[in-house]
Structures are given as C-alpha cells and as structure tokens.
Design a protein around this motif. Structure first.
Motif, PDB file in Angstrom:
ATOM      1  N   VAL A  36      -2.360  40.168  52.948  1.00  0.00           N
ATOM      2  CA  VAL A  36      -1.442  41.110  54.064  1.00  0.00           C
ATOM      3  C   VAL A  36       0.324  41.197  53.524  1.00  0.00           C
ATOM      4  CG1 VAL A  36      -2.091  41.537  56.161  1.00  0.00           C
ATOM      5  CG2 VAL A  36      -0.641  39.319  55.568  1.00  0.00           C
ATOM      6  N   LYS A  37       0.852  41.871  53.514  1.00  0.00           N
ATOM      7  CA  LYS A  37       2.637  42.111  52.855  1.00  0.00           C
ATOM      8  C   LYS A  37       3.111  41.999  54.045  1.00  0.00           C
ATOM      9  CE  LYS A  37       5.855  44.579  49.909  1.00  0.00           C
ATOM     10  NZ  LYS A  37       5.564  45.480  49.562  1.00  0.00           N
ATOM     11  N   THR A  38       4.109  41.547  54.858  1.00  0.00           N
ATOM     12  CA  THR A  38       4.955  40.771  55.611  1.00  0.00           C
ATOM     13  C   THR A  38       6.590  41.004  55.281  1.00  0.00           C
ATOM     14  OG1 THR A  38       5.617  38.627  55.310  1.00  0.00           O
ATOM     15  CG2 THR A  38       3.078  39.346  57.030  1.00  0.00           C
ATOM     16  N   ALA A  39       6.728  41.665  56.907  1.00  0.00           N
ATOM     17  CA  ALA A  39       8.184  41.759  56.629  1.00  0.00           C
ATOM     18  C   ALA A  39       9.113  40.452  56.829  1.00  0.00           C
ATOM     19  CB  ALA A  39       8.377  42.556  58.603  1.00  0.00           C
ATOM     20  N   PRO A  40       9.940  40.852  56.109  1.00  0.00           N
ATOM     21  CA  PRO A  40      11.209  38.921  55.715  1.00  0.00           C
ATOM     22  C   PRO A  40      11.632  38.611  56.979  1.00  0.00           C
ATOM     23  CG  PRO A  40      11.409  41.190  54.320  1.00  0.00           C
ATOM     24  CD  PRO A  40      10.799  41.693  55.049  1.00  0.00           C
ATOM     25  N   LYS A  41      11.253  39.914  58.484  1.00  0.00           N
ATOM     26  CA  LYS A  41      11.966  39.307  59.762  1.00  0.00           C
ATOM     27  C   LYS A  41      10.488  39.534  59.909  1.00  0.00           C
ATOM     28  CE  LYS A  41      16.933  38.575  59.381  1.00  0.00           C
ATOM     29  NZ  LYS A  41      17.532  38.667  60.045  1.00  0.00           N
ATOM     30  N   LEU A  42      10.522  38.561  61.082  1.00  0.00           N
ATOM     31  CA  LEU A  42       9.201  39.327  62.530  1.00  0.00           C
ATOM     32  C   LEU A  42       9.354  40.099  63.166  1.00  0.00           C
ATOM     33  CD1 LEU A  42       7.098  35.321  62.144  1.00  0.00           C
ATOM     34  CD2 LEU A  42       6.886  37.705  60.991  1.00  0.00           C
ATOM     35  N   PRO A  43       8.963  40.529  64.560  1.00  0.00           N
ATOM     36  CA  PRO A  43       9.146  41.196  64.739  1.00  0.00           C
ATOM     37  C   PRO A  43      10.524  40.415  66.146  1.00  0.00           C
ATOM     38  CG  PRO A  43       7.192  41.603  64.758  1.00  0.00           C
ATOM     39  CD  PRO A  43       7.262  40.432  63.877  1.00  0.00           C
ATOM     40  N   ASP A  44      10.479  39.069  66.276  1.00  0.00           N
ATOM     41  CA  ASP A  44      11.149  38.492  67.194  1.00  0.00           C
ATOM     42  C   ASP A  44      12.725  38.250  66.583  1.00  0.00           C
ATOM     43  OD1 ASP A  44      10.657  35.999  65.685  1.00  0.00           O
ATOM     44  OD2 ASP A  44       9.524  35.137  67.182  1.00  0.00           O
ATOM     45  N   GLY A  45      12.566  38.563  65.433  1.00  0.00           N
ATOM     46  CA  GLY A  45      13.860  38.198  64.397  1.00  0.00           C
ATOM     47  C   GLY A  45      13.622  36.959  63.283  1.00  0.00           C
ATOM     48  N   THR A  46      12.570  36.587  63.957  1.00  0.00           N
ATOM     49  CA  THR A  46      12.967  35.070  62.926  1.00  0.00           C
ATOM     50  C   THR A  46      12.383  35.254  61.983  1.00  0.00           C
ATOM     51  OG1 THR A  46      11.336  33.530  64.812  1.00  0.00           O
ATOM     52  CG2 THR A  46      10.832  32.867  61.908  1.00  0.00           C
ATOM     53  N   PRO A  47      13.227  34.900  60.212  1.00  0.00           N
ATOM     54  CA  PRO A  47      13.001  35.129  59.045  1.00  0.00           C
ATOM     55  C   PRO A  47      11.464  34.443  58.712  1.00  0.00           C
ATOM     56  CG  PRO A  47      14.682  34.251  59.083  1.00  0.00           C
ATOM     57  CD  PRO A  47      14.303  33.829  61.068  1.00  0.00           C
ATOM     58  N   PHE A  48      10.812  35.544  57.832  1.00  0.00           N
ATOM     59  CA  PHE A  48       9.505  34.944  57.404  1.00  0.00           C
ATOM     60  C   PHE A  48       9.517  35.288  55.456  1.00  0.00           C
ATOM     61  CE2 PHE A  48       5.193  35.121  56.782  1.00  0.00           C
ATOM     62  CZ  PHE A  48       4.609  34.279  57.094  1.00  0.00           C
ATOM     63  N   PRO A  49      10.577  34.188  55.014  1.00  0.00           N
ATOM     64  CA  PRO A  49      10.457  34.358  53.329  1.00  0.00           C
ATOM     65  C   PRO A  49       8.946  34.598  52.471  1.00  0.00           C
ATOM     66  CG  PRO A  49      10.582  32.552  53.431  1.00  0.00           C
ATOM     67  CD  PRO A  49      10.302  33.116  55.491  1.00  0.00           C
ATOM     68  N   THR A  50       8.001  34.449  52.899  1.00  0.00           N
ATOM     69  CA  THR A  50       6.329  34.556  52.540  1.00  0.00           C
ATOM     70  C   THR A  50       5.830  35.980  52.483  1.00  0.00           C
ATOM     71  OG1 THR A  50       5.933  32.297  53.416  1.00  0.00           O
ATOM     72  CG2 THR A  50       4.184  33.540  52.077  1.00  0.00           C
ATOM     73  N   ALA A  92       8.500  36.135  38.132  1.00  0.00           N
ATOM     74  CA  ALA A  92       7.311  36.632  39.055  1.00  0.00           C
ATOM     75  C   ALA A  92       8.354  36.521  39.496  1.00  0.00           C
ATOM     76  CB  ALA A  92       6.649  35.204  38.907  1.00  0.00           C
ATOM     77  N   HIS A  93       9.437  35.007  40.155  1.00  0.00           N
ATOM     78  CA  HIS A  93       9.944  34.537  41.616  1.00  0.00           C
ATOM     79  C   HIS A  93      11.252  35.872  41.902  1.00  0.00           C
ATOM     80  CE1 HIS A  93      13.199  32.362  43.465  1.00  0.00           C
ATOM     81  NE2 HIS A  93      13.860  32.736  42.771  1.00  0.00           N
ATOM     82  N   GLU A  94      11.639  36.303  40.736  1.00  0.00           N
ATOM     83  CA  GLU A  94      12.885  37.393  40.778  1.00  0.00           C
ATOM     84  C   GLU A  94      11.884  38.183  41.528  1.00  0.00           C
ATOM     85  OE1 GLU A  94      14.311  37.222  37.121  1.00  0.00           O
ATOM     86  OE2 GLU A  94      15.997  35.634  37.330  1.00  0.00           O
ATOM     87  N   SER A  95      10.683  39.071  41.030  1.00  0.00           N
ATOM     88  CA  SER A  95      10.089  40.438  41.210  1.00  0.00           C
ATOM     89  C   SER A  95       9.697  40.424  42.603  1.00  0.00           C
ATOM     90  CB  SER A  95       9.189  40.794  40.650  1.00  0.00           C
ATOM     91  OG  SER A  95       8.381  41.179  41.095  1.00  0.00           O
ATOM     92  N   PHE A  96       9.778  38.848  43.251  1.00  0.00           N
ATOM     93  CA  PHE A  96       9.218  38.987  44.373  1.00  0.00           C
ATOM     94  C   PHE A  96      10.568  38.995  45.595  1.00  0.00           C
ATOM     95  CE2 PHE A  96       8.181  35.950  47.911  1.00  0.00           C
ATOM     96  CZ  PHE A  96       6.946  35.860  48.207  1.00  0.00           C
ATOM     97  N   LEU A  97      11.780  38.134  44.581  1.00  0.00           N
ATOM     98  CA  LEU A  97      13.008  37.853  45.769  1.00  0.00           C
ATOM     99  C   LEU A  97      13.233  40.216  45.127  1.00  0.00           C
ATOM    100  CD1 LEU A  97      14.960  35.126  44.355  1.00  0.00           C
ATOM    101  CD2 LEU A  97      13.983  35.835  46.719  1.00  0.00           C
ATOM    102  N   ALA A  98      13.270  40.337  44.411  1.00  0.00           N
ATOM    103  CA  ALA A  98      13.572  41.880  44.325  1.00  0.00           C
ATOM    104  C   ALA A  98      13.044  42.511  45.546  1.00  0.00           C
ATOM    105  CB  ALA A  98      13.626  42.368  43.167  1.00  0.00           C
ATOM    106  N   GLU A  99      11.610  42.372  45.489  1.00  0.00           N
ATOM    107  CA  GLU A  99      11.094  43.317  46.298  1.00  0.00           C
ATOM    108  C   GLU A  99      10.652  42.988  48.637  1.00  0.00           C
ATOM    109  OE1 GLU A  99       6.440  44.851  46.690  1.00  0.00           O
ATOM    110  OE2 GLU A  99       6.573  43.129  45.655  1.00  0.00           O
ATOM    111  N   ARG A 100      11.457  41.492  48.232  1.00  0.00           N
ATOM    112  CA  ARG A 100      11.194  41.803  49.797  1.00  0.00           C
ATOM    113  C   ARG A 100      12.530  41.728  49.941  1.00  0.00           C
ATOM    114  NH1 ARG A 100      12.271  35.667  49.812  1.00  0.00           N
ATOM    115  NH2 ARG A 100      14.360  36.178  50.287  1.00  0.00           N
ATOM    116  N   ASP A 101      13.728  41.883  49.186  1.00  0.00           N
ATOM    117  CA  ASP A 101      15.441  42.602  49.608  1.00  0.00           C
ATOM    118  C   ASP A 101      15.376  43.369  49.743  1.00  0.00           C
ATOM    119  OD1 ASP A 101      15.903  39.304  49.255  1.00  0.00           O
ATOM    120  OD2 ASP A 101      17.216  39.680  47.918  1.00  0.00           O
ATOM    121  N   ALA A 102      14.270  44.580  49.081  1.00  0.00           N
ATOM    122  CA  ALA A 102      14.820  45.852  49.240  1.00  0.00           C
ATOM    123  C   ALA A 102      14.273  46.282  51.126  1.00  0.00           C
ATOM    124  CB  ALA A 102      13.561  46.625  48.203  1.00  0.00           C
ATOM    125  N   ILE A 103      12.928  45.457  50.883  1.00  0.00           N
ATOM    126  CA  ILE A 103      12.563  45.433  52.718  1.00  0.00           C
ATOM    127  C   ILE A 103      13.387  45.293  53.656  1.00  0.00           C
ATOM    128  CG2 ILE A 103      11.156  44.913  54.057  1.00  0.00           C
ATOM    129  CD1 ILE A 103       8.918  44.399  51.559  1.00  0.00           C
TER     130      ILE A 103
END
Length: 163
Positions: A36-50, A92-103
């Motif tokens: 699954v692709k998960t939101a950078p922040k969970l519904p309760d606002g908790t950061p979820f960087p994975t 790979a790291h930079e791609s991951f960060l860019a994709e997450r930060d775009a969300i």
C-alpha cells in the motif's frame, strides 16, 4: 480511491485496520494487494514517513527471513565499496522523498529503510521496489530477485520481472 474490497483484503493481511491508505501500490499477479501507499500523515495527524508498506503476509515473512540472514549488513557494506551502487541507492532515496513530499511535506529527509546511508529495513526497500518497478531501488530489486525463485512466492512475485 481505494476500493472497500481492497481495504478489507489489507485488513485481513495485516490483522488490523490499515491507516492512511492512499492506494494499492503493488498487486500480486493474481490481483491480491501486496503493497500500500500511505499518506505522509495518518488521519490523526501522526507523521508516517514510510510511503510504501508491505502488506502481503508471505512477503513480510520473507523480508523478515532475509533480514535475519544478515543480508542487510552485507548490502550496507557494499554501499561503502561501490560508488555506483551508493549513487543508485541515493537516487532511490531522493525519488522516495520527492514523491512523498509531493503528497505532503513532512520537513524531514528521513525516507525509510535506512536510505541512503545503509540498509536498515528490507520491508521498506522491497515495498518501494514493488511499487515503482525494477530499476528504482537497487536493494529492493536484489531482495525481490532472491525471493522470486522461491516456490512460496509463486503467484506473489512475477519471476520474469524480479530475476
């Protein structure tokens, strides 16, 4: 939009209700969710960087088995010895960060799995590789290639892709 049937399948796989699921990022050849692709922040606002998370029980068990074999230590040692491999892992790291930060930016350079300096979690690098396909995360690709030949992975990993 994630279909309710997919969320039900992931709930069965995890043994709990998933949180923050944005999409099914990888499906087994039979259509079953596996990442699954998960939101950078969970519904309760908790950061979820994975950003990518393995859900298929056979894959999570296989990742754990590879981790306990010492594979991560060997992979991390290779980062110091192979500049090309280190550069690919950094990409790979930079791609991951860019994709997450775009969300949603989290204000951190932590991407998960130990990227880009070491291999700390095969679950993360394998999930990333499955979600993005071969050629993005070199250590995810390597771990999946090791697993793709195992009979237990039939129907989960396409050996034509991960060899």
């Amino acid at each position: 939009m994630v279909e309710p049937a997919d969320l039900d399948a992931v709930t069965r796989q995890l043994g709990r209700e998933p949180r923050g699921v944005l999409e099914i990022a990888y499906r087994c050849p039979n259509g079953e969710p596996a990442v699954v692709k998960t939101a950078p922040k969970l519904p309760d606002g908790t950061p979820f960087p994975t950003l990518y998370y393995l859900t298929h029980p056979a894959l999570t068990a296989a990742a754990s088995r590879l981790e306990s074999s010492g594979l991560m230590r060997e992979m991390s040692e290779r980062l110091d010895a192979d500049p090309e491999l280190a550069a690919a892992y950094r990409r790979a790291h930079e791609s991951f960060l860019a994709e997450r930060d775009a969300i949603e930016p989290l204000g951190t350079t932590f991407s998960g799995g130990g990227m880009p300096d070491r291999v700390k979690c095969l679950h993360v690098v394998m999930a990333h590789a499955l979600a993005k396909g071969p050629g993005v995360n070199p250590f995810g690709d390597e771990a999946l290639a090791l697993l793709a030949v195992e009979p237990a992975m039939a129907g989960i990993l396409d050996p034509k892709v991960w060899t």
